[in-house]
Design a protein around this motif. Sequence first.
Motif, PDB file in Angstrom:
ATOM      1  N   TYR A  89      -2.732   8.187  34.733  1.00 50.78           N
ATOM      2  CA  TYR A  89      -3.586   7.202  34.076  1.00 50.78           C
ATOM      3  C   TYR A  89      -3.445   7.222  32.558  1.00 50.78           C
ATOM      4  O   TYR A  89      -4.221   6.575  31.853  1.00 50.78           O
ATOM      5  CB  TYR A  89      -5.033   7.396  34.528  1.00 50.78           C
ATOM      6  N   ARG A  90      -2.421   7.930  32.078  1.00 51.30           N
ATOM      7  CA  ARG A  90      -2.085   7.794  30.662  1.00 51.30           C
ATOM      8  C   ARG A  90      -1.590   6.383  30.365  1.00 51.30           C
ATOM      9  O   ARG A  90      -1.588   5.958  29.213  1.00 51.30           O
ATOM     10  CB  ARG A  90      -1.033   8.829  30.270  1.00 51.30           C
ATOM     11  N   ASP A  91      -1.180   5.665  31.394  1.00 50.95           N
ATOM     12  CA  ASP A  91      -0.961   4.220  31.270  1.00 50.95           C
ATOM     13  C   ASP A  91      -2.314   3.565  31.503  1.00 50.95           C
ATOM     14  O   ASP A  91      -2.765   3.434  32.642  1.00 50.95           O
ATOM     15  CB  ASP A  91       0.063   3.726  32.288  1.00 50.95           C
ATOM     16  N   ALA A  98     -11.107   7.159  28.245  1.00 49.53           N
ATOM     17  CA  ALA A  98      -9.953   7.900  28.779  1.00 49.53           C
ATOM     18  C   ALA A  98      -8.957   8.169  27.658  1.00 49.53           C
ATOM     19  O   ALA A  98      -8.411   9.282  27.547  1.00 49.53           O
ATOM     20  CB  ALA A  98      -9.295   7.104  29.902  1.00 49.53           C
ATOM     21  N   TYR A  99      -8.731   7.162  26.807  1.00 49.03           N
ATOM     22  CA  TYR A  99      -7.847   7.354  25.648  1.00 49.03           C
ATOM     23  C   TYR A  99      -8.362   8.481  24.758  1.00 49.03           C
ATOM     24  O   TYR A  99      -7.582   9.342  24.311  1.00 49.03           O
ATOM     25  CB  TYR A  99      -7.734   6.048  24.851  1.00 49.03           C
ATOM     26  N   TYR A 100      -9.665   8.524  24.508  1.00 47.58           N
ATOM     27  CA  TYR A 100     -10.230   9.609  23.707  1.00 47.58           C
ATOM     28  C   TYR A 100      -9.966  10.968  24.368  1.00 47.58           C
ATOM     29  O   TYR A 100      -9.662  11.953  23.694  1.00 47.58           O
ATOM     30  CB  TYR A 100     -11.728   9.399  23.533  1.00 47.58           C
ATOM     31  N   ALA A 101     -10.086  11.022  25.689  1.00 45.76           N
ATOM     32  CA  ALA A 101      -9.842  12.282  26.399  1.00 45.76           C
ATOM     33  C   ALA A 101      -8.383  12.703  26.255  1.00 45.76           C
ATOM     34  O   ALA A 101      -8.087  13.877  25.981  1.00 45.76           O
ATOM     35  CB  ALA A 101     -10.220  12.141  27.871  1.00 45.76           C
ATOM     36  N   TYR A 102      -7.469  11.759  26.438  1.00 41.40           N
ATOM     37  CA  TYR A 102      -6.051  12.101  26.275  1.00 41.40           C
ATOM     38  C   TYR A 102      -5.752  12.511  24.837  1.00 41.40           C
ATOM     39  O   TYR A 102      -4.963  13.430  24.595  1.00 41.40           O
ATOM     40  CB  TYR A 102      -5.173  10.920  26.695  1.00 41.40           C
ATOM     41  N   ARG A 103      -6.390  11.836  23.897  1.00 36.42           N
ATOM     42  CA  ARG A 103      -6.178  12.216  22.500  1.00 36.42           C
ATOM     43  C   ARG A 103      -6.663  13.637  22.248  1.00 36.42           C
ATOM     44  O   ARG A 103      -5.999  14.418  21.565  1.00 36.42           O
ATOM     45  CB  ARG A 103      -6.903  11.235  21.571  1.00 36.42           C
ATOM     46  N   ALA A 104      -7.827  13.983  22.799  1.00 40.55           N
ATOM     47  CA  ALA A 104      -8.350  15.347  22.639  1.00 40.55           C
ATOM     48  C   ALA A 104      -7.434  16.370  23.310  1.00 40.55           C
ATOM     49  O   ALA A 104      -7.374  17.536  22.887  1.00 40.55           O
ATOM     50  CB  ALA A 104      -9.758  15.435  23.223  1.00 40.55           C
ATOM     51  N   LEU A 105      -6.717  15.937  24.350  1.00 34.70           N
ATOM     52  CA  LEU A 105      -5.753  16.809  25.035  1.00 34.70           C
ATOM     53  C   LEU A 105      -4.412  16.859  24.322  1.00 34.70           C
ATOM     54  O   LEU A 105      -3.521  17.613  24.723  1.00 34.70           O
ATOM     55  CB  LEU A 105      -5.528  16.309  26.471  1.00 34.70           C
ATOM     56  N   GLY A 151       0.024   1.378  27.057  1.00 40.12           N
ATOM     57  CA  GLY A 151      -0.755   0.211  27.451  1.00 40.12           C
ATOM     58  C   GLY A 151      -1.975  -0.069  26.608  1.00 40.12           C
ATOM     59  O   GLY A 151      -2.747  -0.985  26.922  1.00 40.12           O
ATOM     60  N   LYS A 152      -2.176   0.672  25.511  1.00 38.41           N
ATOM     61  CA  LYS A 152      -3.426   0.487  24.763  1.00 38.41           C
ATOM     62  C   LYS A 152      -3.481  -0.847  24.019  1.00 38.41           C
ATOM     63  O   LYS A 152      -4.557  -1.354  23.735  1.00 38.41           O
ATOM     64  CB  LYS A 152      -3.675   1.643  23.801  1.00 38.41           C
ATOM     65  N   ASN A 153      -2.315  -1.427  23.727  1.00 36.20           N
ATOM     66  CA  ASN A 153      -2.317  -2.698  23.002  1.00 36.20           C
ATOM     67  C   ASN A 153      -2.846  -3.848  23.848  1.00 36.20           C
ATOM     68  O   ASN A 153      -3.211  -4.896  23.326  1.00 36.20           O
ATOM     69  CB  ASN A 153      -0.906  -3.032  22.518  1.00 36.20           C
ATOM     70  N   GLU A 154      -2.896  -3.654  25.167  1.00 36.29           N
ATOM     71  CA  GLU A 154      -3.374  -4.712  26.059  1.00 36.29           C
ATOM     72  C   GLU A 154      -4.861  -4.574  26.390  1.00 36.29           C
ATOM     73  O   GLU A 154      -5.427  -5.426  27.079  1.00 36.29           O
ATOM     74  CB  GLU A 154      -2.575  -4.698  27.370  1.00 36.29           C
ATOM     75  N   ILE A 155      -5.488  -3.509  25.921  1.00 36.97           N
ATOM     76  CA  ILE A 155      -6.897  -3.270  26.255  1.00 36.97           C
ATOM     77  C   ILE A 155      -7.782  -4.014  25.250  1.00 36.97           C
ATOM     78  O   ILE A 155      -7.708  -3.756  24.047  1.00 36.97           O
ATOM     79  CB  ILE A 155      -7.231  -1.765  26.234  1.00 36.97           C
ATOM     80  N   PRO A 156      -8.644  -4.929  25.697  1.00 34.62           N
ATOM     81  CA  PRO A 156      -9.511  -5.658  24.757  1.00 34.62           C
ATOM     82  C   PRO A 156     -10.692  -4.822  24.280  1.00 34.62           C
ATOM     83  O   PRO A 156     -10.948  -3.725  24.787  1.00 34.62           O
ATOM     84  CB  PRO A 156      -9.988  -6.860  25.576  1.00 34.62           C
ATOM     85  N   VAL A 157     -11.398  -5.343  23.307  1.00 39.77           N
ATOM     86  CA  VAL A 157     -12.609  -4.696  22.803  1.00 39.77           C
ATOM     87  C   VAL A 157     -13.691  -4.716  23.886  1.00 39.77           C
ATOM     88  O   VAL A 157     -13.907  -5.751  24.520  1.00 39.77           O
ATOM     89  CB  VAL A 157     -13.114  -5.431  21.545  1.00 39.77           C
ATOM     90  N   PRO A 158     -14.369  -3.581  24.117  1.00 36.84           N
ATOM     91  CA  PRO A 158     -15.523  -3.619  25.040  1.00 36.84           C
ATOM     92  C   PRO A 158     -16.665  -4.401  24.396  1.00 36.84           C
ATOM     93  O   PRO A 158     -17.169  -4.009  23.341  1.00 36.84           O
ATOM     94  CB  PRO A 158     -15.893  -2.131  25.189  1.00 36.84           C
TER      95      PRO A 158
END
Length: 286
Positions: free
Chosen positions: A131-133, A161-168, A174-181
């Motif tokens: 799920y890093r994608d 999830a991105y924050y968790a991976y960053r902390a890891l 795929g982050k460029n396709e994720i819209p603003v919550p």
Amino acid sequence: MTMLDESRIAAVASVLRNIPASAVEVIELNDPQYAAIKKLVAVHGDRAVALAVANALISYRLSLPGEKYWLEFADWGSRIPTPSAGKELVEAMKAFLAESRGNRMVVQQKARRLERAAPVLERVLREPGRYRDLGVLVKELAGVLGARPEEKTIVFAAKMAYYAYRALGLEVAGKNEIPVPLDRRMALLTSASGMINSTPDKVFTRYRLDAVRAWQKVSRESGIPALHLDAVVWLPAHGIERNLRRGLEYARDEFARRLVGYSKGIVDWNTARQVAGQIIYRDPYS
């Protein structure tokens, strides 16, 4: 018929373009929600990704501001055993809902949502690397919940999830396709910026998809991926409703002050004030 004001979108994007990538990095590191995720990662390792996703899916109609709520969740989450299966994680999350101060409303609805998401949470626990994608995560969550992929809690799950991976210390795709919550604070900013000429409540309900499209355009034109843009504009807007009651200039100054603070001064006062002037372009309640 589109509700978007293209001139206002261009104006917002033009000032955000002046924020350097280094400032965006620092702002995220100083996000209380990132601090919460980092605390979970320190205890649960890569299985903290599933905890972050599960909590994001029920992060709506909160009784506390999001920043405080996630710190409450991290305090709780750092004391529990690491879940080994989706069902175990869901049961733990239900226990959290029973005692949470920040998440008290529609608890049964949220519990059912977690149950429906259990198959995906199971896979995130067992194969966190898959799920890093982030696009895969969004697609699977939307499918199991029968929701649109741009639905707030689903894209918010991708952000956390991105924050968790960053902390890891791991990169994501795929982050460029994720819209603003689009939560209520972002709906207010969409209205206050003039990108949609309507009240915050209507932006949050009737014009949600228009608002998401507006921020996607801002993201493209400013060069700041929406996943990162969320922290840049959402964090400094903490308490904006209260600040607006003290006047437009006061709200702008408070936004600018926080933007300088979260960036540790990488964003200077003049730039921060220009950003604030375009993000809080008008009083959305007048």
